[in-house]
Design a protein around this motif. Structure first.
Motif, PDB file in Angstrom:
ATOM      1  N   SER A 167       0.832  -1.208   0.000  1.00 59.25           N
ATOM      2  CA  SER A 167       0.000   0.000   0.000  1.00 59.25           C
ATOM      3  C   SER A 167       0.865   1.257   0.000  1.00 59.25           C
ATOM      4  O   SER A 167       0.593   2.215  -0.726  1.00 59.25           O
ATOM      5  CB  SER A 167      -0.924  -0.009   1.220  1.00 59.25           C
ATOM      6  N   LEU A 168       1.926   1.258   0.803  1.00 61.24           N
ATOM      7  CA  LEU A 168       2.839   2.412   0.861  1.00 61.24           C
ATOM      8  C   LEU A 168       3.458   2.675  -0.507  1.00 61.24           C
ATOM      9  O   LEU A 168       3.483   3.829  -0.982  1.00 61.24           O
ATOM     10  CB  LEU A 168       3.939   2.157   1.891  1.00 61.24           C
ATOM     11  N   LEU A 169       3.932   1.622  -1.165  1.00 64.81           N
ATOM     12  CA  LEU A 169       4.546   1.774  -2.491  1.00 64.81           C
ATOM     13  C   LEU A 169       3.526   2.320  -3.490  1.00 64.81           C
ATOM     14  O   LEU A 169       3.850   3.200  -4.304  1.00 64.81           O
ATOM     15  CB  LEU A 169       5.086   0.427  -2.963  1.00 64.81           C
ATOM     16  N   ASN A 170       2.283   1.829  -3.421  1.00 65.20           N
ATOM     17  CA  ASN A 170       1.232   2.310  -4.317  1.00 65.20           C
ATOM     18  C   ASN A 170       0.989   3.798  -4.150  1.00 65.20           C
ATOM     19  O   ASN A 170       0.852   4.536  -5.132  1.00 65.20           O
ATOM     20  CB  ASN A 170      -0.067   1.539  -4.058  1.00 65.20           C
ATOM     21  N   PHE A 171       0.938   4.261  -2.921  1.00 60.98           N
ATOM     22  CA  PHE A 171       0.640   5.667  -2.684  1.00 60.98           C
ATOM     23  C   PHE A 171       1.821   6.561  -3.039  1.00 60.98           C
ATOM     24  O   PHE A 171       1.620   7.704  -3.465  1.00 60.98           O
ATOM     25  CB  PHE A 171       0.198   5.880  -1.231  1.00 60.98           C
ATOM     26  N   ILE A 172       3.035   6.060  -2.903  1.00 60.00           N
ATOM     27  CA  ILE A 172       4.198   6.838  -3.340  1.00 60.00           C
ATOM     28  C   ILE A 172       4.143   7.048  -4.850  1.00 60.00           C
ATOM     29  O   ILE A 172       4.296   8.169  -5.353  1.00 60.00           O
ATOM     30  CB  ILE A 172       5.508   6.122  -2.952  1.00 60.00           C
ATOM     31  N   MET A 173       3.903   5.956  -5.585  1.00 60.55           N
ATOM     32  CA  MET A 173       3.869   6.027  -7.041  1.00 60.55           C
ATOM     33  C   MET A 173       2.665   6.811  -7.545  1.00 60.55           C
ATOM     34  O   MET A 173       2.772   7.630  -8.467  1.00 60.55           O
ATOM     35  CB  MET A 173       3.866   4.610  -7.632  1.00 60.55           C
ATOM     36  N   GLY A 174       1.501   6.575  -6.940  1.00 58.63           N
ATOM     37  CA  GLY A 174       0.295   7.265  -7.373  1.00 58.63           C
ATOM     38  C   GLY A 174       0.367   8.759  -7.140  1.00 58.63           C
ATOM     39  O   GLY A 174      -0.008   9.560  -8.005  1.00 58.63           O
ATOM     40  N   THR A 175       0.862   9.149  -5.961  1.00 57.62           N
ATOM     41  CA  THR A 175       0.988  10.573  -5.636  1.00 57.62           C
ATOM     42  C   THR A 175       1.995  11.255  -6.556  1.00 57.62           C
ATOM     43  O   THR A 175       1.756  12.366  -7.045  1.00 57.62           O
ATOM     44  CB  THR A 175       1.416  10.759  -4.162  1.00 57.62           C
ATOM     45  N   THR A 176       3.106  10.574  -6.811  1.00 60.03           N
ATOM     46  CA  THR A 176       4.134  11.130  -7.703  1.00 60.03           C
ATOM     47  C   THR A 176       3.568  11.359  -9.099  1.00 60.03           C
ATOM     48  O   THR A 176       3.779  12.415  -9.712  1.00 60.03           O
ATOM     49  CB  THR A 176       5.344  10.182  -7.780  1.00 60.03           C
ATOM     50  N   PHE A 177       2.828  10.368  -9.609  1.00 61.10           N
ATOM     51  CA  PHE A 177       2.228  10.497 -10.938  1.00 61.10           C
ATOM     52  C   PHE A 177       1.278  11.687 -10.994  1.00 61.10           C
ATOM     53  O   PHE A 177       1.309  12.484 -11.942  1.00 61.10           O
ATOM     54  CB  PHE A 177       1.487   9.222 -11.316  1.00 61.10           C
ATOM     55  N   LEU A 178       0.428  11.821  -9.973  1.00 64.90           N
ATOM     56  CA  LEU A 178      -0.563  12.894  -9.975  1.00 64.90           C
ATOM     57  C   LEU A 178       0.081  14.268  -9.838  1.00 64.90           C
ATOM     58  O   LEU A 178      -0.395  15.245 -10.421  1.00 64.90           O
ATOM     59  CB  LEU A 178      -1.578  12.669  -8.855  1.00 64.90           C
ATOM     60  N   VAL A 179       1.169  14.368  -9.072  1.00 61.43           N
ATOM     61  CA  VAL A 179       1.892  15.643  -8.954  1.00 61.43           C
ATOM     62  C   VAL A 179       2.427  16.060 -10.321  1.00 61.43           C
ATOM     63  O   VAL A 179       2.282  17.220 -10.737  1.00 61.43           O
ATOM     64  CB  VAL A 179       3.047  15.526  -7.937  1.00 61.43           C
ATOM     65  N   ILE A 180       3.027  15.105 -11.038  1.00 62.90           N
ATOM     66  CA  ILE A 180       3.578  15.399 -12.362  1.00 62.90           C
ATOM     67  C   ILE A 180       2.451  15.752 -13.337  1.00 62.90           C
ATOM     68  O   ILE A 180       2.539  16.739 -14.083  1.00 62.90           O
ATOM     69  CB  ILE A 180       4.381  14.189 -12.893  1.00 62.90           C
ATOM     70  N   PHE A 181       1.380  14.974 -13.314  1.00 65.54           N
ATOM     71  CA  PHE A 181       0.265  15.189 -14.239  1.00 65.54           C
ATOM     72  C   PHE A 181      -0.410  16.531 -13.986  1.00 65.54           C
ATOM     73  O   PHE A 181      -0.681  17.287 -14.937  1.00 65.54           O
ATOM     74  CB  PHE A 181      -0.750  14.053 -14.085  1.00 65.54           C
ATOM     75  N   LEU A 182      -0.656  16.853 -12.724  1.00 68.49           N
ATOM     76  CA  LEU A 182      -1.305  18.123 -12.401  1.00 68.49           C
ATOM     77  C   LEU A 182      -0.402  19.297 -12.746  1.00 68.49           C
ATOM     78  O   LEU A 182      -0.881  20.338 -13.231  1.00 68.49           O
ATOM     79  CB  LEU A 182      -1.664  18.161 -10.911  1.00 68.49           C
ATOM     80  N   SER A 183       0.896  19.153 -12.541  1.00 71.13           N
ATOM     81  CA  SER A 183       1.847  20.219 -12.880  1.00 71.13           C
ATOM     82  C   SER A 183       1.819  20.514 -14.374  1.00 71.13           C
ATOM     83  O   SER A 183       1.851  21.679 -14.792  1.00 71.13           O
ATOM     84  CB  SER A 183       3.272  19.816 -12.457  1.00 71.13           C
ATOM     85  N   ILE A 184       1.735  19.442 -15.183  1.00 69.58           N
ATOM     86  CA  ILE A 184       1.663  19.626 -16.634  1.00 69.58           C
ATOM     87  C   ILE A 184       0.383  20.359 -17.017  1.00 69.58           C
ATOM     88  O   ILE A 184       0.401  21.290 -17.838  1.00 69.58           O
ATOM     89  CB  ILE A 184       1.734  18.262 -17.351  1.00 69.58           C
ATOM     90  N   LEU A 185      -0.745  19.965 -16.404  1.00 64.12           N
ATOM     91  CA  LEU A 185      -2.023  20.617 -16.702  1.00 64.12           C
ATOM     92  C   LEU A 185      -2.000  22.095 -16.331  1.00 64.12           C
ATOM     93  O   LEU A 185      -2.543  22.937 -17.056  1.00 64.12           O
ATOM     94  CB  LEU A 185      -3.155  19.914 -15.947  1.00 64.12           C
TER      95      LEU A 185
END
Length: 287
Positions: A167-185
């Protein structure tokens, strides 16, 4: 918030904060991380598997942009169709780490029956005017992403031996992806950051629920397989939505017999597909 991606980031981020704090004081989660590092170093676990959490983030990103185009009802049917199709494939491959399962007529029938049950449950809310087939297809893709993510989590859990490490690994990866995606938007002026809402405290507990959900599912799919878990999960989602609609109904929306009928049909699908799964897996494993 009026910003689905940022709302998802708040949910993922809050979950990451909670599970990170817990990990600091939980030796078993640290041990699970060491197990994963060892498995990757010994090349027993492919590195790409560790990015399962990013699939969760991408699912949210796709969902945020598709739902406004086709509506929640049609999206629900498309998403479940994608989940069940992907579940059949990843179970056959054995991606969960819990053994391979044949793609039998019974399992295919259960998958189709469950998708039809979801269609019935949302039938009275479907508006097919100006329907975008590309958007429907992307809804199926989003569902398939979830099916693959569940399988990858099962494989991660097989090596970590600690579901909350998964679960910890999932949230690290998911949060990182969303930070990058939102920054691009934000950079391309597609989205604007908005302040956090001053709503009731419980609206920020979604991430905590997600931590528990990922931890449980990563263990369950190893034993049930992704398809059987998906069938049960769909039934649970429909029952949950019924209870929420009864307790806190949305203005202008009434609980219909379509939803109740769809729930009953979903569990028939579980019965159709859930029998003899363990025997099928054993036969295929021996081969």
């Amino acid at each position: 918030m009026g910003n689905g991606v940022e709302a998802a980031l708040v949910s993922f981020g809050s979950g990451l904060i909670i599970i990170s704090i817990i990990a600091l004081f939980t030796p078993s989660i640290k041990e699970g991380a060491r197990n994963l590092r060892g498995a990757v170093a010994r090349k027993e676990l492919p590195k790409w598997t560790l990015f399962a959490g990013a699939l969760g983030g991408s699912f949210v990103a796709v969902q945020t942009h598709i739902v406004p185009l086709i509506g929640v009802a049609i999206y629900s049917v498309a998403s479940i169709a994608g989940q069940t199709a992907a579940s059949l494939v990843v179970d056959r491959i054995g991606l969960t780490g819990g053994g391979k399962k044949h793609i039998t007529p019974r399992r295919i029938a259960a998958a189709f029956f469950t998708v039809f049950a979801v269609f019935i449950s949302v039938y009275d809310r479907i508006d097919a005017r100006n329907l975008s087939l590309i958007a429907v297809f992307m809804g199926c893709v989003a569902g398939a992403i979830v099916g693959v993510q569940r399988a990858m989590n099962g494989q991660i859990n097989e090596y970590s031996h600690q579901s909350f490490t998964t679960s910890l690994l999932n949230f690290i990866m998911g949060t990182t992806f969303l930070v990058i995606f939102l920054s691009i938007l934000v950079l391309i002026n597609s989205e604007e950051l908005v302040p956090l809402p001053a709503g009731p405290w419980w609206i920020y507990t979604g991430g905590v629920i997600g931590v528990i959900y990922i931890a449980f599912t990563s263990t369950i799919v190893q034993h049930l397989g992704v398809l059987t878990f998906t069938l049960f999960s769909v039934g649970g989602q429909l029952v949950g939505s019924l209870l929420i609609d009864l307790y806190s109904p949305t203005y202008g929306v009434q609980v219909s017999m379509y939803l109740v009928t769809g729930i009953a049909m979903t569990y028939v699908g579980v019965i159709v597909g859930g029998v003899n799964n363990s025997q099928g897996r054993k036969r295929l494993t021996h081969k």
